[in-house]
Design a protein around this motif. Sequence first.
Motif, mmCIF file in Angstrom:
data_model
loop_
_atom_site.group_PDB
_atom_site.id
_atom_site.type_symbol
_atom_site.label_atom_id
_atom_site.label_comp_id
_atom_site.label_asym_id
_atom_site.label_seq_id
_atom_site.Cartn_x
_atom_site.Cartn_y
_atom_site.Cartn_z
ATOM 1 N N GLU A 52 46.156 45.107 46.500
ATOM 2 C CA GLU A 52 47.362 44.709 47.216
ATOM 3 C C GLU A 52 47.468 43.206 47.370
ATOM 4 O O GLU A 52 48.501 42.624 47.159
ATOM 5 N N CYS A 53 46.372 42.577 47.776
ATOM 6 C CA CYS A 53 46.493 41.179 48.173
ATOM 7 C C CYS A 53 45.920 40.227 47.145
ATOM 8 O O CYS A 53 45.512 39.136 47.475
ATOM 9 N N ASP A 54 45.818 40.653 45.923
ATOM 10 C CA ASP A 54 45.181 39.821 44.915
ATOM 11 C C ASP A 54 46.242 39.199 44.030
ATOM 12 O O ASP A 54 46.862 39.867 43.230
ATOM 13 N N ASP A 55 46.433 37.890 44.176
ATOM 14 C CA ASP A 55 47.470 37.239 43.381
ATOM 15 C C ASP A 55 47.103 37.138 41.920
ATOM 16 O O ASP A 55 47.937 36.859 41.072
ATOM 17 N N SER A 56 45.844 37.321 41.613
ATOM 18 C CA SER A 56 45.420 37.193 40.220
ATOM 19 C C SER A 56 45.665 38.452 39.424
ATOM 20 O O SER A 56 45.289 38.564 38.281
ATOM 21 N N GLU A 57 46.321 39.448 40.024
ATOM 22 C CA GLU A 57 46.522 40.746 39.356
ATOM 23 C C GLU A 57 47.660 40.685 38.360
ATOM 24 O O GLU A 57 48.621 41.412 38.471
ATOM 25 N N LYS A 58 47.595 39.784 37.389
ATOM 26 C CA LYS A 58 48.696 39.743 36.428
ATOM 27 C C LYS A 58 48.117 39.984 35.058
ATOM 28 O O LYS A 58 47.159 39.355 34.660
ATOM 29 N N ALA A 105 48.918 53.718 44.671
ATOM 30 C CA ALA A 105 50.333 53.437 44.961
ATOM 31 C C ALA A 105 50.780 54.264 46.170
ATOM 32 O O ALA A 105 51.501 53.786 47.039
ATOM 33 N N LEU A 106 50.311 55.515 46.203
ATOM 34 C CA LEU A 106 50.658 56.388 47.330
ATOM 35 C C LEU A 106 49.990 55.919 48.621
ATOM 36 O O LEU A 106 50.561 56.043 49.695
ATOM 37 N N VAL A 107 48.781 55.382 48.491
ATOM 38 C CA VAL A 107 48.075 54.865 49.664
ATOM 39 C C VAL A 107 48.932 53.783 50.322
ATOM 40 O O VAL A 107 49.192 53.805 51.525
ATOM 41 N N ILE A 117 50.935 44.724 41.049
ATOM 42 C CA ILE A 117 51.396 45.581 42.148
ATOM 43 C C ILE A 117 52.607 44.993 42.860
ATOM 44 O O ILE A 117 53.514 45.708 43.278
ATOM 45 N N LYS A 118 52.664 43.651 42.964
ATOM 46 C CA LYS A 118 53.797 43.028 43.666
ATOM 47 C C LYS A 118 55.092 43.236 42.886
ATOM 48 O O LYS A 118 56.158 43.417 43.477
ATOM 49 N N VAL A 129 60.370 46.344 42.837
ATOM 50 C CA VAL A 129 61.309 47.310 42.242
ATOM 51 C C VAL A 129 61.466 48.513 43.169
ATOM 52 O O VAL A 129 62.583 48.977 43.418
ATOM 53 N N GLU A 130 60.330 49.016 43.689
ATOM 54 C CA GLU A 130 60.389 50.195 44.581
ATOM 55 C C GLU A 130 61.257 49.915 45.799
ATOM 56 O O GLU A 130 62.122 50.712 46.169
ATOM 57 N N MET A 131 61.034 48.743 46.432
ATOM 58 C CA MET A 131 61.765 48.441 47.660
ATOM 59 C C MET A 131 63.259 48.288 47.389
ATOM 60 O O MET A 131 64.088 48.857 48.100
ATOM 61 N N LEU A 132 63.601 47.550 46.343
ATOM 62 C CA LEU A 132 65.028 47.320 46.060
ATOM 63 C C LEU A 132 65.729 48.602 45.651
ATOM 64 O O LEU A 132 66.906 48.799 45.938
ATOM 65 N N PHE A 133 65.004 49.484 44.977
ATOM 66 C CA PHE A 133 65.606 50.765 44.567
ATOM 67 C C PHE A 133 65.827 51.652 45.792
ATOM 68 O O PHE A 133 66.867 52.276 45.953
ATOM 69 N N ARG A 134 64.821 51.684 46.679
ATOM 70 C CA ARG A 134 64.943 52.508 47.891
ATOM 71 C C ARG A 134 66.075 52.023 48.780
ATOM 72 O O ARG A 134 66.774 52.809 49.405
#
Length: 1831
Positions: free
Chosen positions: A35-41, A937-939, A1389-1390, A1395-1400
Motif C-alpha cells: 500500500e505505502c510503497d512508492d517504489s511499486e512501479k 486488494a480485498l484487504v 496499487i495506487k 481507477v477503483e475510486m473514480l469508477f465507484r
Amino acid sequence: MTVSRSVMDSAEDHFKKVVHNDANENASDDDTDSECDDSEKIGFIPTKEDKESGSTIGSDEEDETSDKEEAAVTQMVKEQEDREKETEDADYSKAYNILTTEEVTQQASQTESKDFRVLQHKCDSESPEIRKHLEFLKKLRLHIWASLSRAQYVSLLKDFVESEFFVIDGDSLLLMFSDEETQYLNYFYQIECFLQDFTEKGAKYVIVFFEDAEQMYFPYPHFLFLRTALIEHLKHNTGTTVHTEFSNCLSSKWEIFLKKSYPYFIIVSDIGLTSLQTDYLSIFIAHSLSKKINIVLASGQEYDILRVYGYHVQSVYKHRLFFQKHEQDLRYACENLVRYEEPFVCLYEHLELSLKSIQKEVCQTVHLLKQLWPEGSDIRRVVCVLACAVGLKIYSNMLENANTSMGAKTEQSARGRSKPLSPEGAAELCRLQCLTVAFLLHMPLSQRAQIRIMKSCWTKQVLPLIKMQQLCTHFALTQLSDTNDWKLDLTYLPDLNDDSLLINLAHYYEVEYTEGLEFKKELGKEMENEYQCLWDTVTKLAVKYSFGDAFPIRKTSQLFLEQEQTFRVYEEEIPNIGLIPVKSDLVEDYAGDVLKELPVLESNDPAVTSLIKHKEFDELHHWHSGRPLTEEYERVWCNANAKSKDPQERRLIQKLQTFYHFYGSTLEDSTSKLIVYQEDVSGNANAAVKKTQKKHKSKAETIAEENNRRLKTKEEKKEQEQWKTLCIPTEKEIKANLTVGINKLEKFLKTLKSKSVKFSVEMRGLSACLEVWKEHCRQQGNKSKDLSKAVQVVRRIHILLEKYQDLLEKPHLQKLTRYLRLLGFENLACSLSGQTGENNDQNISNYAIEVGPARFQLQYMDYYLLREERNDPDPRVQHFIPDTWQRELLDAVDNNESAVIVAPTSSGKTYASYYCMEKVLKTSNDGVVVYVAPTKALVNQVVGTIYSRFTKKLPDGLVVCGVFTRDYRNDVMNSQILVTVPQCLEILMLSPRCQKWTKRIQYVIFDEVHCLGGEIGAEIWEHLLVTIRCPFLALSATVSNPEHLTEWLQSVKRYWQCAENTIKGSSTNSEKNFTRKCKVKSKVQEQKKSYHVRLVLYEERYNDLDKYVCSLKGSDFIIEHCHPCAALTVNHIENYGIPSDLSLSPRESIQLYDTMVKVWQEWPRAQELDPEEFVSFKNKVVIKKADVRKYEQELKKELSKWIVLGQRQKVNELLEHLKPKPVDCPEKEKWKHFASFVDKLHEMDKLPAIFFIFNVDSVECAAGNVFLSLLKKQKIEQDPNTEREKKRLRDELRKVKKMLTKFNPQDTKKLSSTKMENMVLLSTTKKQLEKRLKRLTAIPSACTYADPKAVDKDTLMKIFHRLRFERRGYLQQMMALRGIGYHHRSMAIKERQAVEMLFRLGYIKVVTATSTLALGINMPCKSVVFAEDSVFLDALTYRQMSGRAGRRGQDMIGNVFFYDIPLPKVERLIKSNVPQLKGQFPLTISLILRLMLLAAKADDKADARAKALSVLKHSLMSFRKERYAEILKLYFMFSLQFLIKEGYLDQEGNPIGFAGLVTHLYYYEPSNFVLVSFLVKGLFHKLCQPIKGSTVFSEDVLEKLVLILANLFGRKYLPTCSMKYKRTFCQSKVFLEDLPEDFADAVNEYNTKVEENFAHFLLTTAKLADTEQEYRLPLSKTDFTSKNWHGSELASSLMDNTKSVSAISPFACLSGVVDNDLFHGEIINKAVLRSLGINATNCPRLYLNKYDNQGRRRPLNAYALDFYKHGSLTALTTDNWLNEGDAYYALKDFLLLIKSIGTSLSELCDDPNDNVLLAFQQLGEIYEEKLKCIT
C-alpha cells in the motif's frame, strides 16, 4: 522416378516418470503489492514527459497536453499492435535446428529392421513442388515451436468442470503411453487411469481419431493394432464419446464440429512416432489455433487429487494470420502426408504381399468363422483364431510363391538376409499364442501378476511373423466392428494378448520342457479343452492348409527366443520396515491405534543409534541451529504502528489513516458512518430486542418518547411544506419527460422520512403518470402504443398497494379501481374492489392496454415487479429493513454461533460481518475480530470500509484496525479488527509465541470461503477453519454442497467442545478464582461457548441479469438478447438437470412459455400455464417476484417432463428457437470497432461498464483506442480555427506572464501608481486569457464519458495527486478526464486504487480490466462486457465477473454482454453448475514439523496440542472416509520417521537442528530440506569464498549461488519442445543449467532417503487398498478377478515366489514392476495402488531432471539467473517466454526468499563475518538494487 520409403519400427519412447513439482510452481499471487510503497512501479521507465508532468493537472501546462496525450496513447496502442501483428518470422531468423533425440532415434532406426517393412510409394522428391513443400514444413515446424514454447503451465480443469468440454486427440493419447516394455493390458490400464482422472474430476471430453492418421501406423503393426483395439474398447466398453468419422483436421466435417461444439481446448502431442507424424500433428495444432481453439500439450501433464496440470497454448491473432497466409500450403502438406499408393508388406527382404490381400483374407475368414461359431464368442477367442489362421495362411502362401517364382536364383541373394521361419515353426508359434489366450480366458490377474519376469526377446526369425499377425489383428478388429449381426462379447478387448505370458510359455517349451520329465507340467483339464478348441478352430479356418494337431505344442527345435539373461534378478533386498520409537503425547493421541500395528525398532538398533545430530556443524562454524527464529510476521515490513513514539512514524500513521478514510468514503455512503463508543454491554446479546418487550416504562423513557414524537411531527410538517413547493414542478416534469420526471420523483422520495408525505407524493405521481398515458393514447389513436408509459402507472399502483396499505382509505381504493378499469384490467379492478361493476365501455377502450394483466406485468413490468420484503424494522439495523435470512445471520452473531452463508454477489451478506465487528468493539477493548480476505486488494477494501464505519476511543497504543499481508503490516497485535490474508493468519495461528493473542480472537470472518476448493492455498483455508476456537462466519456466493461443508465444520466444532472441556479441566485454581471474582467477564466467557454451526442459504439475486450476444456485421453491431434456456441441450437436461442458479427474468419466463406453445401446439398444460390462468397470477393486482419464481419453476419442470414424455425433438426445436444467431467476425475487425461498440453502449444508456479482457496488453490497448476515438471525434467537431486561436492565446498568455514577472510582488509599495495600474491591468488580462483558454481546451460533453457532476474538483485533485509519481500516472489522468480507465495486476496499487475510486464515485464510466476485478472487489456497474475469450474465463470467473452488473439501489437490472465470444462457450458458461468443495491431500512433511514445533514450544501446551490434533484429524478429504483417515495417519508416522532420521526432531518429538529454518521456508517444500542439507554438508561454506583480503564475493561465486537458489526455489518448467530448436536469444540463456556436481550429489542423497521412506509408507499402506477396485480397469470397470480358475500345474511353474508385488497395481505387475521399483521415484505413478488416492506429488522429492512420457527432458526456465545477469525485465518477456506481470512477481518472490534466508541465517549464526551469511546478504542487496532499477 519413385522412391520406396522404409519407415522404422522402433520403440523410441522411453519409460520415464512424470510427477508434479512444487505446488507453487504456477502460483500467481495477487497479494504482492504494498500500500505505502512508492517504489511499486513495474515495467517501462516513464518517458521524460511523464516525469515532467508528474504534477497534477491544473498547472499552467494543462492547455498544452492534448497533443502529448494523443502521442502517448498512440504510442501505447502502436506497441501493442506491433506485438500482435508480428508474425513469427522474427523468431525464424534466429532459430536453427538441433538434432533432437527423437530425430536421432528415427534416423538410427531406419536400418534396424530389414526383416519386416511396410513400403509406401511416394512421389519424386526432386520435383520443385516437393522442394517447396519441404521448405514450408520447415516454416511450419518453427511456427509451432515458437507457439508451443510460450505455453503456460496451468490447471486444466477449473472449478466448474462440466462447463468445460474439451477434445483429446486419440493418436496423441496413444503416443503418450507408447512404450514397447508396457504390456498390452497395462497399456490400457494406463490410458484408462489417465481418462478416469479427468472423468472423476467431472470433466466432459470426447476423443477423436482421424481416419487418415491410420495410414501412418502401417509400418508399426504393434501400434496399429493397439490403436484399433483402443478405438473399439473405448466405443463399446466405456461411456466415452469417440469420433472416427472425420478424415483429417482440415476436413469440412471437422470444421463444422468445431464450430458447433467449440471445445475449451484440444489435447495434442507435439511429437509423433516419425517426423512424418510429427508434421501431421503440427498441421493439426496450427489448424486448431487458427480456429480460436486452445491447445494443451499431451507432454508434461501431471495431476493431484483435485487437479490436472498441463501446458496450455492460448490461440492468438498471429495463429489465425499464419493459417490465412499458408492455408493452401497446409492443405497440400496434409494431403501429401497421408496420400499413399497401396502399401505392401515385405518380410525377410524378399517375401512381399499387399495389405489389400491381407484385408481380403481376413474378410473371408471372418465369414467362415461366423458359420463355425454362429452364437458368437469372447473377443479374445475370435481375434486369436483369426490372427493365427489368417497369419498362417498368408505366410504359407508367401513362402510357396517365393519358392516357385524365385527358385535357385534366390540362393545367392539370400546369403545376406535372415532365413525365414519354417511353416512348422510358424504353426508352433500360433499354438503358443492359442495356449496363451487359453490362460488369459481363465487365469485370474492375481496369478498373472506373480509370473516371473523374463528378459529374453524374440529372435529375428520370429519377429516379422508376430508383426504380420498384428496387422491381421488390426484388419480383424476393423472387420468385426462393422459386423452388427454377430453376437460378440467385447468386454475383454484390453486383454487380447500378454507378451510376457507368451514369452514365458515359449521359454518353458524351448528350454525347460526339453530337459526331462520332472520339468513336464500338466496343463490341467480346463486349459487343455480350451486350447484344443482354439487350435481346432484355427485348423478348420485354414481350409486347404494342414498345420498339425494341437499336441505336441512344439515339434521342431527352432529357437524362438534370444539366448541372453533370462529372468530378472533382484539385486537389492527390500530393507525391513522398522519405526524409530517416538514418545510424544501428540503422536500417541493422533496415531496411537496405527502405531500398535507397526513394527518398532529396539533402542540399540543401528538406525536409532546413528541418528543425525547437527552439533558438529554448529561447533565447526559457530552456529546455533536450534536457536528459535523471529516470528515470520515480525519480518514483514511494518509501515506504521500505533505503539510507536517516533514522530515520523506517527505522521505516517496519520497519513495512512487519512487515506483509508478517504478510500472508505468511496465504498460507503458517508451518512452511514457509525461512531462506536466504549460502553458496558450486558452479557445478553439480545438486550436491544428484549428492551422493547418491557411492560412498564420509566418516567424518563416516557419523556424521551414524547420528545421524539414532537420532533417527528415537526419534521413531517417541514417535509409537507417542501412537497407543496415541489409538487407542481414535479408534475410538469413528469408530463414533459416521463423517465426524467420519475427519476426526480424517486430521488425526492428517498430524502423523505414521513410515510404520510411519501404517500401523498406517490398518489400525485400516479395521477401524473396516468395523465401522461392518457395523452399518449390520444395522440396515438389506433396506432400501437408505447406500453412503457403504462408500466409507470401500474408500478405506482403496486407500490401504493404494497407499501402504503395502512394509509389507503376507501376513496383511494376507488381511485385505484377506476385507474385499473381505465387500463382495461376489469378483473383486477373487481378483485380490488371486491365487486363486479359496469362502466362506460367507450371511455375504457380508448386507454385500455390490449394485453392481459398477468402477461402485461410479466412481459412489460419485468424487473419493476416487487420482491417480498419485510415491513417490520429490526432495532439492530439502522438504515434498512433486513430480510429474514439476514436476521438469521444477526441472530447467529448475537448467540455467538458460527454460520456458513451462501448468497449471491451484492445480496447484502457482508452486513453481518460489520455487525459482528461492531458487537465486539462495543463489548470490550481487548476482543479481536479477524477478517480473512483471499487477496490483498480485498484487504485494502475492507480496511477502507472499517475506517469509514467505525471510530472508537481506545487506550493509547491500541487501534481499531490492523493489517497483515505478505508485503506489509501495521498494528497486528494491538488492533481490535485485524484484516489479513489466509497465509498470514495461518502464521499467527501456528506460531507458539502468539497463543496469548489467538485467545483474544472472538470471531473470524472468512470472505469468499469457496477458495477452500481453490488451486492455490486451499489447504491454508482448511487449517484456519479447524484451528480457530472461536465462532466464525464463512461467506460465499458459489458453493454447491454447503450442507457437506457445514457438517464438516460442525464436526470440527464438536471436537473443540470436547477439547475445551479437557483444557478447562487442566487449568489452574487461580484462574478459576479469578473468573469467580469477575462476574461480568465470566458471563462473556459463558456466552462464547456456542458450538453450533448454522447454514444460511439465500438464492435470490437482488437484480436479474439480462444477457446479450454481440457480433459485428460490417461496421454495425448486432446485439441479440440471449435467453438463459438457450444455453441448455437435451442431453444436459437429462444428465445434469436444469442448473439451480439458471434463473429467468419475468420477461424470459413469458418468452419461454410462448415458445413452448408455438413449438407444441397440442401441449396438454398450455391452458393451465397460460399466465392469465396460472394459479399464482389469476386476478392478482400485484404479482411479485416470488410468484414469478413459482411460474418459472413450473415451466422448467414441464420442460424436463417433455423429455420424459418422449418429446426430445420438440425440446430441441424449442431450444433452437431461443438461440441467438451471432455472426462471426475477424479478430482484427473486432478490435478496430471496439471504440464504436463502447459508444453504442453509451447510446443505449448501458454505461458504466467493465470490459473484461484477459491479456494485459490488450487491456491497455483497448482503453487507448477508446480514448483516441474520443480525441478524433473532438477534432472533427471543433472549429478548424480553434487550434489557431489556442496558439494565439497561449502566446499572449506567455507574454503577459513574462511582463508580470518583472514586477516584484514584495516591492508593490514602492511602485508608482502607473506601474501599479499596469500590474493590475496585466493581472486582469492574465485571468481573462486563462478563462478563454480554459473554455477552448475544455472537453466537450459529447467527447467524454466522464460525469463531472459525480465528483467535486477537490476530490478529483486528491485522487490525481496520488498518481503524480506513477509510471503512467499522467496518461491515466488524461484518460480519467474522458471517463476511461484500465485495471490489471501489473499496475502499481495506487494506479489501481485511483481507477477503483473514480469508477465507484461514478466519474469514470468505461473500465477495461483483467480478472483482478473479479474476486470481491466492490466495483458495481450497470453492464459487464466479456470482450475476449481465454482459458481463464471459466464459469466461476464468469459468475464473479457478471456479479458486478446491476448496482443495488441504482439499477433495476444488470446487463451482461458477450462481445464476439463463441456461442458454444457462452452457453457453457451460463448453464454450468456451481462447484462442489472437495478436500486436498492435507499433509506435507513441513506442515507436520510446524505442528510438532507448535506442540513442543508453545507456552500453553494443551491449547497447542488441541490445535495440532485438530489439523491432523479434520481434513475435508478424509471427512467420513475412514480409509483415508488411516492413510493420513500412516503418512504422518512415516513423515515423522524422515524428520527424526534427518535430525529435525528428537525421539520425544521435540524440534532440534534446523527445524526453525525449514519451517520458515515451508512454502517451498522440498527445497527447504535440500537447502539445509547443503548447509549442513558445508557446501555453501565451500562455495562462498570471498575475494582474498576482502569480504566481497566475486561475480562468479554470486552467480553460482543464484544458480543453486534458482534450481531450488525458482522452478518454472518449460515445455520439452522448447529445446527442439536453439535460438540466439537476445540476452538470456533461457534454459537453467544443472546444479554443480557436489550440490547435485547432495540432492541425490536426499532423494534416496525420501524415496526409501516413501516406499516404506506405500508398502505399509498397501493393506488399506480396495482389492476389488484394484482388479478392475478404472474407466470401463472391466473385472479381472476370474471366478472359474481351477489351477494349472504349468501355470504354477511359471510363477516366481521370490517376486514381491504387495504394493504394486496388478496391472503394472504385468509389465515387470515389483515392490523394489518403488524405491525409484520415477515409477510411482504408474505402479501405485490406485484406490489409495496417493501419487508422486505426495513424495517430497526434488527432481534434478524431469521427463515427459516420451522420455524428453523438461527444461527449467532460467529467469531468476538471467535477470541477475542482465537486469532486464523486457528480455524475460522476449527470451524467457514470460509475461511482464508474472515475471515481475516471480522475481519479487525470489528476492523475498533470498532476504528471508539471509535473515534466518543471521539469527542462527553468532559470527557476523561468516562467509555464507555475508554472501546471502550481498546477493540480496544486489538483487534488490537490480529489481528497483526496472520499476
